[in-house]
Enzyme design. Structure first.
Site, short mmCIF file in Angstrom:
data_model
loop_
_atom_site.label_atom_id
_atom_site.label_comp_id
_atom_site.label_asym_id
_atom_site.label_seq_id
_atom_site.Cartn_x
_atom_site.Cartn_y
_atom_site.Cartn_z
N ASP A 23 1.00 -1.36 -0.12
CA ASP A 23 0.06 -0.03 0.27
C ASP A 23 0.81 1.18 0.11
OD1 ASP A 23 -1.76 2.06 0.57
OD2 ASP A 23 -2.16 1.48 2.56
N LYS A 85 2.84 11.31 -3.55
CA LYS A 85 1.74 10.67 -4.16
C LYS A 85 0.93 11.64 -4.97
CE LYS A 85 -1.64 7.14 -3.55
NZ LYS A 85 -2.07 6.05 -2.60
N GLU A 188 -7.21 0.56 -4.65
CA GLU A 188 -7.15 0.67 -2.97
C GLU A 188 -8.57 0.09 -2.48
OE1 GLU A 188 -5.84 4.51 -2.14
OE2 GLU A 188 -3.84 4.14 -2.91
N ASP A 210 -12.63 5.55 2.79
CA ASP A 210 -11.12 5.72 3.21
C ASP A 210 -11.02 7.23 3.43
OD1 ASP A 210 -8.47 5.88 3.11
OD2 ASP A 210 -8.45 4.67 1.33
#
Ligand code: ADP
Ligand code: MG
Length: 633
Positions: A23, A85, A188, A210
């Site tokens: 992850d 990211k 994800e 999330d």
């Protein structure tokens, strides 16, 4: 049970070393493995499961990754990169207002629209930063598994569902820099559902909520026949645990200002220290009714200490949580579903540990939210499950994603020929034949498009490339096979090959800027709203293109006109004239009439031509080619 269509090897765990499940998060990254005991996260030698996604670049010496880099952020903010990211696979233009939120300087790579971090003496790509994080996880895994580093070379890596080809490609490059091959990228939310084994529970619609450090994503997954499909996603790229911390930072800063007259926020180092203290307080408040927030700065003479009550904290973050619920409403609305249709709600991300977040999500969806698995680890655990599938340690599990938009190429007159339809399960492959429209054409330009509309101009351009070196041939004779290969990660490879001469050209599509989920949604609604009109336009474009081809073919034989009878010639000239004037006509039936008339009027000409060809048999080779050119025109 359906088998996975491309199962690379069954003895992966032995032949190619272990496959890691990674992850790669905005705030924290983790590595997990699947073995006989199931999925488990691999901790570092101090027992820490998550690695802070931060890399610091000291002017002298090697890059520092993780917690140590977080410490350096205070001393050296300009050379300490967090949230890489957010930048990966994007250009400065794509970043827009996000630029102002980054403490380091960001510029485009020379000659390319790709955002880079300017360290002064050199430019640093976000992929390099992610590469350092992945390399650290790889080292950690090798140590935990007691394997030499050379044997740890493969990984399943998760990316947000909305990541586009460029962002996925850049992630792949990051892995390469770390000596890792990404054997599969998994979305994800899909990984989270996999970790819970929801595919085996018969759940049909799964919500993955999330809430991480800096981002919020909510996804609606559909599980059907063992196939996962992301039906809709929504979120806020600037909403997460950092904002929770900020409410405490602002509270403390205000009180410090009142008590000592000092502005701690003006000093980046003090501000960073206060932020770290606030995060600790927030985390403590997830398990206690009150927690202490203390901040000391002897140099400035500040000694601040306060007790924060969980009620005060919850009141401060309630509006932020409400924003996540608005996104949840949007995702349901986009998919045309309501809360009653949702079978499972899965909590992901460290910030879902805040009790109010958990309660709010459960209340919104009118069902208990799943939190048995550690929300910070669940994505990595799911990645490991997928790694187990690929490595052969997990059986009876199919994991497929679909392509959200159709892919095709532009054809004559600006129409689109779709090779891969939207919602096709990937990996997918498709091939279609094309030819030239002009005599002696030695190059063909191929325009790759994405979208549902019928005209190229209304679709999204993914790239253009040229197939050169086709030997000169009459129009219609070359046979150009165009093949689309969409791999399991959504990367598209387009290959064009002229079959007679074997010349070929190939591109791997890496679009300059990405599509947000809202844009995908807009493209779909657009296509739907314009469907009828598009079909008409498409038919007009196709008919005009056909007319052009027939007109050109007839004009080419002008020398034969004199052999026609007068009435034949008159009809042909009339039909030709009408066809040439047809440019302004946009009714398909009228165009079809003109085309039919022209084809009929040119019939005597074709007969003459056939006659001449027959008498030319002696010039052997030519004949077959001419016939060929007639039949394919
Ligand atoms: P990302 O997916 O963005 O990398 P994570 O899922 O690791 O992020 O979540 C990180 C966030 O979770 C941070 O803001 C951290 O402060 C927060 N967090 C971690 N544990 C807790 C906790 N017990 N209570 C509240 N917030 C927490
Ligand atoms: Mg995450």
């Amino acid at each position: 049970m359906i088998e996975l269509p491309t199962l690379p090897m069954n003895d992966g765990a032995h032949a190619g070393g272990p496959i890691l499940g990674i992850d790669l998060g905005t705030t924290n990254s983790l590595v997990a493995i699947h073995d006989a005991g199931g999925s488990r996260v691999l901790a570092d030698f101090e027992g820490r499961a998550s690695l802070a996604s931060i890399v610091s670049y000291p002017t002298d010496g090697a890059p520092v990754v993780g917690e140590a880099a977080r410490e350096r952020a205070r001393l050296d903010p300009g050379r300490t990169v967090h949230s890489a990211k957010r930048l990966i696979g994007k250009s400065v233009q794509d970043l827009g207002r996000e630029l102002s939120t980054m403490p380091y300087r960001i510029v485009d790579a020379p000659g390319r629209s790709l955002a880079m971090i300017d360290l002064g003496e050199r430019l640093l790509s976000p992929a390099e930063v992610s590469g350092q994080i992945l390399a650290e996880l790889r080292r950690r895994a090798a140590a935990a598994l007691k394997r030499p580093l050379e044997e740890v070379t493969r990984a399943v890596v998760t990316v947000p569902a909305y990541f586009d080809d460029a962002q996925r490609q850049a992630t792949r490059e990051a892995a390469k820099l770390a000596g890792l091959e990404i054997v599969r990228m998994v979305n994800e939310p899909t990984a989270a559902a996999l970790a819970y084994g929801l595919d085996q529970d018969g759940a049909e619609h799964v919500i993955v909520y999330d809430l991480g450090g800096g981002t919020f994503d909510v996804s609606l997954l559909q599980l059907k026949g063992g196939v996962y499909r992301v039906l809709a996603t929504a979120g806020d790229t600037y909403l997460g645990g950092d904002d929770f911390d900020r409410t405490l930072v602002l509270h403390a800063a205000r009180e410090i200002q009142e008590r000592s007259g000092q502005d701690v926020l003006a000093d980046p180092a003090a501000r960073a220290a206060l932020r770290m203290a606030a995060e600790q307080t927030k985390i403590a408040l997830s398990n206690a009714e009150e927690a202490e927030l203390s901040f000391h700065d002897p140099a400035k003479g500040i000694a601040y200490r306060a007790t924060i009550n969980w009620r005060t904290f919850q009141e401060a973050v309630a509006p932020l949580i409400q924003r996540t619920l608005d996104c949840c409403a949007r995702v349901l609305n986009d998919a045309g579903l309501s809360v009653e249709n949702v079978n499972e709600v899965v909590l992901v991300g460290g910030s879902t540990r805040v009790p109010l977040v958990k309660a709010a999500a459960a209340q919104f969806f009118q069902r208990p939210a799943r939190d048995e698995l550690d929300p910070e680890q669940v994505v990595a655990l799911g990645a490991a499950v997928q790694a187990g599938v690929l490595g052969g340690t997990v059986h009876d599990l199919l994991l497929l994603d679909v392509t959200p938009l159709s892919l095709g190429i532009e054809t004559l007159g600006g129409a689109v020929s779709k090779l891969i339809q939207r919602n096709t399960a990937i990996p997918a492959q498709a091939q279609e034949g094309f030819t030239t429209s002009v005599d002696g054409q030695t190059a063909v330009s191929l325009h790759v498009l994405q979208g549902e509309r019928e005209l190229a101009a209304d679709c999204r351009s993914l790239g253009k490339f040229v197939l050169n070196g086709i030997p000169p041939m009459p129009a219609g004779l070359p046979q150009i096979a165009v093949r689309f290969t969409l791999d399991a990660d959504g990367m598209l490879r387009v290959r064009a090959k002229e079959q007679r001469s074997s010349v070929s050209a190939e591109v791997e599509i890496q679009p300059k800027h990405g599509l947000t989920d809202n844009e995908v949604e807009r493209m779909l609604t657009d296509a739907w709203q314009h469907a009828e009109q598009d079909l008409t336009t498409r038919r007009v474009v196709d008919l005009r293109a056909q007319l052009d081809i027939v007109v050109a073919a007839v004009e080419k034989q002008r020398t034969l006109f004199k052999k026609l009878e007068v009435t034949q010639l008159e009809r042909l000239e009339d039909a030709l004239e009408e066809a040439i004037d047809a440019k302004s006509i946009d009714r398909p039936d009228a165009l079809k009439g003109i085309l039919d008339a022209l084809e009929e009027a040119s019939f005597p000409l074709a007969e003459l031509l056939m006659h001449r060809i027959a008498s030319e048999t002696v010039k052997d080779r030519k004949v077959s080619e001419l016939l060929d050119s007639e039949s394919s025109a």
